[in-house]
Design an enzyme around this catalytic site. Structure first.
Site, PDB file in Angstrom:
ATOM      1  N   GLY A 138      -2.804  -7.153   5.433  1.00 14.32           N
ATOM      2  CA  GLY A 138      -3.864  -8.140   5.181  1.00 14.32           C
ATOM      3  C   GLY A 138      -5.235  -7.517   5.298  1.00 14.32           C
ATOM      4  O   GLY A 138      -5.983  -7.825   6.233  1.00 14.32           O
ATOM      5  N   SER A 140      -7.397  -6.593   2.021  1.00 18.26           N
ATOM      6  CA  SER A 140      -8.280  -6.994   0.914  1.00 18.26           C
ATOM      7  C   SER A 140      -8.557  -8.495   0.885  1.00 18.26           C
ATOM      8  O   SER A 140      -7.711  -9.313   1.246  1.00 18.26           O
ATOM      9  CB  SER A 140      -7.640  -6.611  -0.413  1.00 18.26           C
ATOM     10  OG  SER A 140      -7.311  -5.252  -0.417  1.00 18.26           O
ATOM     11  N   GLU A 257      -0.517   4.893   5.013  1.00 21.15           N
ATOM     12  CA  GLU A 257      -0.325   4.224   3.722  1.00 21.15           C
ATOM     13  C   GLU A 257      -0.518   5.184   2.545  1.00 21.15           C
ATOM     14  O   GLU A 257       0.100   5.012   1.498  1.00 21.15           O
ATOM     15  CB  GLU A 257      -1.325   3.061   3.624  1.00 21.15           C
ATOM     16  CG  GLU A 257      -1.104   2.182   2.421  1.00 21.15           C
ATOM     17  CD  GLU A 257      -1.987   0.934   2.415  1.00 21.15           C
ATOM     18  OE1 GLU A 257      -2.502   0.541   3.483  1.00 21.15           O
ATOM     19  OE2 GLU A 257      -2.157   0.359   1.339  1.00 21.15           O
TER      20      GLU A 257
END
Ligand SMILES: Cc1cc2nc3c(=O)[nH]c(=O)nc-3n(C[C@H](O)[C@H](O)[C@H](O)COP(=O)(O)OP(=O)(O)OC[C@H]3O[C@@H](n4cnc5c(N)ncnc54)[C@H](O)[C@@H]3O)c2cc1C
Length: 390
Positions: A138, A140, A257
């Site tokens: 969570g 953007s 990521e």
């Protein structure tokens, strides 16, 4: 391998593979081949984002191939990041349906391990390692993508904990997830320094006031979502890590990521299948194109291995991760355009059955690659800073 510039340098120390890794690779490969043979899954491109199968995730969990680097007391297996890399490479190369657990295994679990309460570690991590508990990112918001510090989702302190209000967008897999780590503002920015006053929250997605709406991609599939938090009441320990430390925590999460093999192996399955059709069909020019793709792929694998080794050593190679993602995304685009070009000499009706849908799927899924996890322009900016150019 160290790439140097006059101002600064990138570190990519070599991380040679070990016997233990090679035998793990053989074991995973055999398992995947059996799964394909027995109809366990059909290989697909971009499988880490698009191909979700909780039953398959649970099978990987049962084999000890999720939560591999986490401590045993939290359901993990205390394997090395390089061993985990071997497993993720093989899963991607096979086009296995790994989307359900991908984010939990890659980053959310690690964030909980780093910053979660003891109770959260004990209750959530074993389920993530078993492949039965999934997570979403969570970060953007409609007005805060590249400019992440502009997030407007806010968390206010209330007597029982926190009240969360705001809207996240492009939340991959939120519709099939149990938790989301949400970046929210907990106090005003410090003048022009907007990175101050941000915090991370571990939000159960079944909580009252959470509304998840799917967004269709260009092919009409729903993989990502808009997630609304309408005054969601959270317990005090939903605050992940320290209040106000959200920016630094987020940056650490982005290294996990950006650096993995999914940034360059999303279309490997297409390249692999195309090679079977192209065998004996390529002229010198075609062979040179293929050679270039394969050497770039090998360089990216070495870089990704090197980052895994650095993570193992407690480092946070964020610019190196940005470099892998940037070159990896451009490589993935090349794979699709080059394979399409090479295959154009063979009539489509002579391709094996699975190849045409795989190529079509890959073409549809190309545009998001340079956006998800940070756009190419933003990554170039980070790299330029490391080189002392800005
Ligand atoms: C498939 C997919 C999955 C995603 N999954 C998630 C997820 O699970 N969770 C999540 O939080 N987000 C997710 N995202 C969102 C992703 O992180 C953002 O799309 C990305 O950060 C870009 O933000 P934006 O879309 O708002 O574009 P913008 O930030 O508005 O950028 C638009 C364009 O302007 C350029 N630009 C912006 N600022 C600059 C600058 N300073 N210098 C130069 N160029 C600039 C960008 O490079 C881009 O080309 C996903 C996105 C995609 C496509």
């Amino acid at each position: 391998m160290a790439v140097t510039s006059s101002m600064n340098h990138f570190n990519f120390p070599l991380a040679p593979s070990t016997e233990a890794e090679n035998s793990l690779r053989a074991e995973v490969r055999e398992f995947l081949q059996d799964e394909i043979k027995t109809g366990g899954f059909t290989p697909g491109a971009d499988c880490w984002m698009s191909e979700s199968c909780p039953e398959f995730s649970a099978k990987l969990g049962a084999r000890g191939w999720l939560g591999m680097v986490w401590p045993k007391k939290y359901g993990g297996h205390e394997r090395s990041p390089l061993e985990r890399l071997v497993v993720t490479e093989e899963l991607l190369a096979a086009g296995a349906p790994v989307a359900a657990h991908w984010i939990a295994d890659r980053q959310t679990g690690t964030q909980i391990l780093r910053f979660g309460s003891e109770q959260q570690r004990q209750s959530i991590l074993p389920r993530m390692a078993a492949g039965t508990c999934f997570a979403a990112i969570g970060m953007s918001e409609p007005q805060a993508g590249s400019d992440l510090a502009a997030v407007q989702t806010k968390a206010d302190k209330i007597p029982t904990g926190w009240r969360l209000s705001g809207r996240k967008i492009w939340s991959t897999g939120a519709h099939r997830s149990d938790y989301m780590i949400v970046l929210a503002r907990t106090s005003p920015a410090d003048g022009r320094n907007r990175q101050v006053g941000l915090s991370q929250f571990l939000v159960p997605l079944q909580a009252q006031g959470v509304e998840i709406s799917g967004i269709k991609d260009i092919a009409g599939n729903v993989h990502f979502n808009e997630t609304l938090f309408d005054g969601v009441e959270l317990e005090a320990d939903a605050l992940l890590g320290l209040e106000g430390n959200g920016w630094a925590q987020c940056m650490g999460e982005l290294v996990l990521e950006r650096s993995g093999p999914e940034r360059f192996l999303s279309n490997f399955v297409l390249l692999d299948r195309a090679l079977i059709s192209l065998r004996g069909q390529l002229d010198k020019h075609g062979a040179a194109i293929l050679g270039e793709l394969i050497t770039t792929l090998n360089a990216l694998r070495l870089m990704s291995r090197s980052i895994a080794r650095q993570l193992e050593n407690g480092l946070s190679p964020d610019t190196e991760a940005a470099l892998v993602k940037l070159i990896g995304n451009s490589f993935e685009q090349d794979v699709v355009t080059r394979v399409r070009q090479l295959l154009s000499t063979i009539p489509r009706d002579q391709w094996p059955d699975e190849l045409a849908p795989m190529l079509d799927q890959s073409i549809f899924r190309l545009p998001p690659g340079t956006l998800r996890g940070g756009t190419s322009e933003i990554l170039r900016g980070m790299i330029a800073r490391q080189l002392g150019m800005r």
